[in-house]
Design an enzyme around this catalytic site. Sequence first.
Site, PDB file in Angstrom:
ATOM      1  N   HIS A  77       0.662  -1.149   0.245  1.00 38.82           N
ATOM      2  CA  HIS A  77       0.166  -0.149   0.158  1.00 38.82           C
ATOM      3  C   HIS A  77       0.738   1.128  -0.045  1.00 38.82           C
ATOM      4  CE1 HIS A  77      -3.854  -1.837   1.400  1.00 38.82           C
ATOM      5  NE2 HIS A  77      -3.696  -2.400   0.498  1.00 38.82           N
ATOM      6  N   PRO A 298      -3.874   0.633  18.690  1.00 35.95           N
ATOM      7  CA  PRO A 298      -3.757   0.429  17.272  1.00 35.95           C
ATOM      8  C   PRO A 298      -4.011   1.063  16.361  1.00 35.95           C
ATOM      9  CG  PRO A 298      -5.339  -0.683  18.509  1.00 35.95           C
ATOM     10  CD  PRO A 298      -4.672  -0.122  19.237  1.00 35.95           C
ATOM     11  N   LYS A 302       1.310  -0.044  15.019  1.00 38.68           N
ATOM     12  CA  LYS A 302       2.774   0.621  15.522  1.00 38.68           C
ATOM     13  C   LYS A 302       3.107  -1.414  16.369  1.00 38.68           C
ATOM     14  CE  LYS A 302       3.749   3.539  12.936  1.00 38.68           C
ATOM     15  NZ  LYS A 302       4.035   3.247  11.873  1.00 38.68           N
ATOM     16  N   TYR A 390       3.917   6.641   9.339  1.00 33.88           N
ATOM     17  CA  TYR A 390       3.206   6.124   9.079  1.00 33.88           C
ATOM     18  C   TYR A 390       4.005   4.449   8.565  1.00 33.88           C
ATOM     19  CZ  TYR A 390      -0.965   2.779   8.258  1.00 33.88           C
ATOM     20  OH  TYR A 390      -2.230   1.959   8.063  1.00 33.88           O
TER      21      TYR A 390
HETATM   22  P1  FAS Z   1       1.767 -11.280  22.308  1.00 30.17           P
HETATM   23  O1  FAS Z   1       1.200 -11.293  22.971  1.00 30.17           O
HETATM   24  O2  FAS Z   1       1.941 -11.492  20.625  1.00 30.17           O
HETATM   25  O3  FAS Z   1       2.698 -13.058  22.589  1.00 30.17           O
HETATM   26  C1  FAS Z   1       2.766 -13.752  23.581  1.00 30.17           C
HETATM   27  C2  FAS Z   1       3.189 -14.618  23.594  1.00 30.17           C
HETATM   28  O4  FAS Z   1       3.390 -14.900  25.327  1.00 30.17           O
HETATM   29  C3  FAS Z   1       1.392 -15.051  23.754  1.00 30.17           C
HETATM   30  O5  FAS Z   1       1.900 -16.355  22.672  1.00 30.17           O
HETATM   31  C4  FAS Z   1       1.836 -15.947  25.081  1.00 30.17           C
HETATM   32  O6  FAS Z   1       0.543 -16.839  24.856  1.00 30.17           O
HETATM   33  C5  FAS Z   1       3.143 -16.432  25.518  1.00 30.17           C
HETATM   34  N1  FAS Z   1       2.899 -16.126  27.078  1.00 30.17           N
HETATM   35  C6  FAS Z   1       2.474 -14.980  27.704  1.00 30.17           C
HETATM   36  N2  FAS Z   1       2.430 -15.663  28.742  1.00 30.17           N
HETATM   37  C7  FAS Z   1       3.827 -16.861  29.187  1.00 30.17           C
HETATM   38  C8  FAS Z   1       3.815 -17.356  30.230  1.00 30.17           C
HETATM   39  N3  FAS Z   1       3.743 -16.594  31.766  1.00 30.17           N
HETATM   40  N4  FAS Z   1       5.090 -18.499  29.272  1.00 30.17           N
HETATM   41  C9  FAS Z   1       5.546 -18.756  28.527  1.00 30.17           C
HETATM   42  N5  FAS Z   1       4.527 -18.094  27.843  1.00 30.17           N
HETATM   43  C10 FAS Z   1       3.489 -17.027  28.078  1.00 30.17           C
HETATM   44  N6  FAS Z   1      -0.499  -4.113  16.797  1.00 30.17           N
HETATM   45  C11 FAS Z   1      -0.795  -3.568  15.267  1.00 30.17           C
HETATM   46  O7  FAS Z   1      -0.265  -2.680  14.712  1.00 30.17           O
HETATM   47  N7  FAS Z   1      -1.841  -3.223  14.886  1.00 30.17           N
HETATM   48  C12 FAS Z   1      -3.328  -3.459  15.093  1.00 30.17           C
HETATM   49  O8  FAS Z   1      -4.495  -3.910  14.743  1.00 30.17           O
HETATM   50  C13 FAS Z   1      -2.986  -4.306  16.505  1.00 30.17           C
HETATM   51  N8  FAS Z   1      -4.481  -5.142  16.976  1.00 30.17           N
HETATM   52  C14 FAS Z   1      -4.327  -5.799  18.687  1.00 30.17           C
HETATM   53  C15 FAS Z   1      -5.381  -6.457  19.072  1.00 30.17           C
HETATM   54  C16 FAS Z   1      -5.058  -6.966  20.140  1.00 30.17           C
HETATM   55  C17 FAS Z   1      -6.421  -7.475  21.098  1.00 30.17           C
HETATM   56  C18 FAS Z   1      -3.734  -7.243  20.857  1.00 30.17           C
HETATM   57  C19 FAS Z   1      -3.862  -7.904  22.082  1.00 30.17           C
HETATM   58  C20 FAS Z   1      -2.827  -6.311  20.442  1.00 30.17           C
HETATM   59  C21 FAS Z   1      -3.471  -6.158  19.076  1.00 30.17           C
HETATM   60  N9  FAS Z   1      -1.676  -5.197  18.030  1.00 30.17           N
HETATM   61  C22 FAS Z   1      -1.456  -4.678  17.325  1.00 30.17           C
HETATM   62  C23 FAS Z   1      -0.253  -5.276  19.125  1.00 30.17           C
HETATM   63  C24 FAS Z   1      -0.468  -6.588  18.535  1.00 30.17           C
HETATM   64  O9  FAS Z   1       0.286  -6.668  17.677  1.00 30.17           O
HETATM   65  C25 FAS Z   1       1.323  -7.031  19.482  1.00 30.17           C
HETATM   66  O10 FAS Z   1       2.305  -6.140  19.496  1.00 30.17           O
HETATM   67  C26 FAS Z   1       2.371  -8.191  19.294  1.00 30.17           C
HETATM   68  O11 FAS Z   1       1.399  -9.561  19.235  1.00 30.17           O
HETATM   69  C27 FAS Z   1       3.647  -8.421  20.038  1.00 30.17           C
HETATM   70  O12 FAS Z   1       3.608  -9.509  19.682  1.00 30.17           O
HETATM   71  P2  FAS Z   1       4.360 -10.237  20.521  1.00 30.17           P
HETATM   72  O13 FAS Z   1       5.343  -9.051  21.898  1.00 30.17           O
HETATM   73  O14 FAS Z   1       4.801 -11.676  20.440  1.00 30.17           O
HETATM   74  O15 FAS Z   1       3.282 -10.499  22.164  1.00 30.17           O
HETATM   75  C1  PHB Z   2      -6.029  -3.979  10.802  1.00 30.91           C
HETATM   76  O1  PHB Z   2      -6.096  -5.013  12.235  1.00 30.91           O
HETATM   77  O2  PHB Z   2      -5.808  -4.521  10.219  1.00 30.91           O
HETATM   78  C2  PHB Z   2      -5.329  -2.766  11.664  1.00 30.91           C
HETATM   79  C3  PHB Z   2      -5.328  -2.937  12.729  1.00 30.91           C
HETATM   80  C4  PHB Z   2      -5.269  -1.189  13.342  1.00 30.91           C
HETATM   81  C5  PHB Z   2      -3.932  -0.178  12.233  1.00 30.91           C
HETATM   82  C6  PHB Z   2      -4.022  -0.486  10.713  1.00 30.91           C
HETATM   83  C7  PHB Z   2      -4.722  -1.773  10.959  1.00 30.91           C
HETATM   84  O3  PHB Z   2      -3.787   0.360  12.704  1.00 30.91           O
END
Ligand code: FAS
Ligand code: PHB
Length: 395
Positions: A77, A298, A302, A390
């Site tokens: 994009h 979100p 980032k 961005y």
């Molecule tokens: P994660 O939370 O993805 O992974 C951590 C892992 O550690 C998990 O698999 C968990 O099961 C494991 N864990 C936890 N406790 C543990 C323990 N005690 N022992 C062993 N393992 C354990 N980012 C965007 O850029 N755009 C978005 O739209 C967006 N939407 C999101 C929506 C939600 C609901 C959430 C929660 C996050 C969102 N994010 C978004 C942010 C998300 O993408 C995170 O930045 C990304 O998952 C970060 O990855 P990790 O640091 O690996 O953490």
């Molecule tokens: C997406 O989940 O597609 C998403 C979420 C947050 C953004 C952009 C894309 O800022």
Amino acid sequence: MTGQVSRRQVCIIGAGPSGLLLGQLLARANVDALIIEAKRADYVLSRIRAGVLESGLTELLREAGCGERLDREGLVHHGFSLAFDDRTHRIDLSKLTGGKAVTVYGQTEVTRDLMEARAALGAPTVYEAEDVALHDFDTDRPRVTYRKDGVTHEIACDFIAGCDGFHGVSRRSVPERAITSFERVYAFGWLGLLADVPPASEELVYARHARGFALVSMRSRTRSRSYIQVPLADRVEDWPDDRFYDELRLRLPQDVAARVTPGPSIEKSIAPLRSFVAEPMRFGSLFLAGDAAHIVPPTGAKGLNLAASDVHYLSSGLIEYFAGGSRAGIDAYSQRALARIWKAERFSWWMTSMLHAFPDAGDFGARMQLAELDYIASSPAAATVVAENYVGLPF
Ligand code: FAS
Ligand code: PHB
């Protein structure tokens, strides 16, 4: 029962994108790392999260040997739109940043590619680990224990990477006196809906409306991902699909709303919004990376991309240490990572402040939002600020 004690150079807690990407980059540099994950692999894959990848992350995924499907299926994009006052203004990312772009490719697919690449290398991951605990990370002989199938295991290692997300055990294991947290919790969440229908726009549309924020995104040309701002007290059950689509259309400019194709939700969830940073990100032999150390709303896309820059700094420091004994990279990790994290925290907070409904900000607050958006729409300098943040600031 107590199992055997084994030894690894690095023990990674968490098999989300941070842990898996770190594990992959270390494995390709012959650094011996074990990943310990609390959940099942299919549960990790079932979480629908990020959708937009900065070029820094796509480059790292290629370096990790996970670029083939990304390059085949990812959607490049070159712009996105801001919508307000029933009009849209396109931010021409590539024109404003000397050719940079972002790639739309779901976090689920990133995680799947990393899992498959790790399995292909035969690198070890323990899933469904229970009672994971970190020990002696304030010394140069840290240990991790966990229980699996009733057997307690102990891993002796040189370093621990806490990649276990916001609710993980790693940050909680640090003594309170050694860590400082900065936080802002928002009084609303994002209700997200995934459906196998064409997205209402070819590029993302971030909409500010008096009724609340809305976002039109996608996972492919046939799978849409949309969001609307909802009060924190709302539950998914309060939002049947039809009500979601009606509200989404009300918040979008009419020309975009007219292209919304309703379709049955294949996933629907509410995510709370928070800004959070823990400082520092290193405690002796323990390093925090990704959501374990920071959270962004979100709105700026980032979260996943910040995890990538943490992993870039940490993997290069660890590889440098194991290759030649230099501690320069690992000693600089926390400061380098935090410098980029805080800039992304600012951008994410600013985009959230500009685009969401804040009832207690009153009419003046609403006018400030509209003035900010009108300024961006009429000033190349203001639009460049949006564009360069961005697409992602340099690592
Ligand atoms: P994660 O939370 O993805 O992974 C951590 C892992 O550690 C998990 O698999 C968990 O099961 C494991 N864990 C936890 N406790 C543990 C323990 N005690 N022992 C062993 N393992 C354990 N980012 C965007 O850029 N755009 C978005 O739209 C967006 N939407 C999101 C929506 C939600 C609901 C959430 C929660 C996050 C969102 N994010 C978004 C942010 C998300 O993408 C995170 O930045 C990304 O998952 C970060 O990855 P990790 O640091 O690996 O953490
Ligand atoms: C997406 O989940 O597609 C998403 C979420 C947050 C953004 C952009 C894309 O800022």
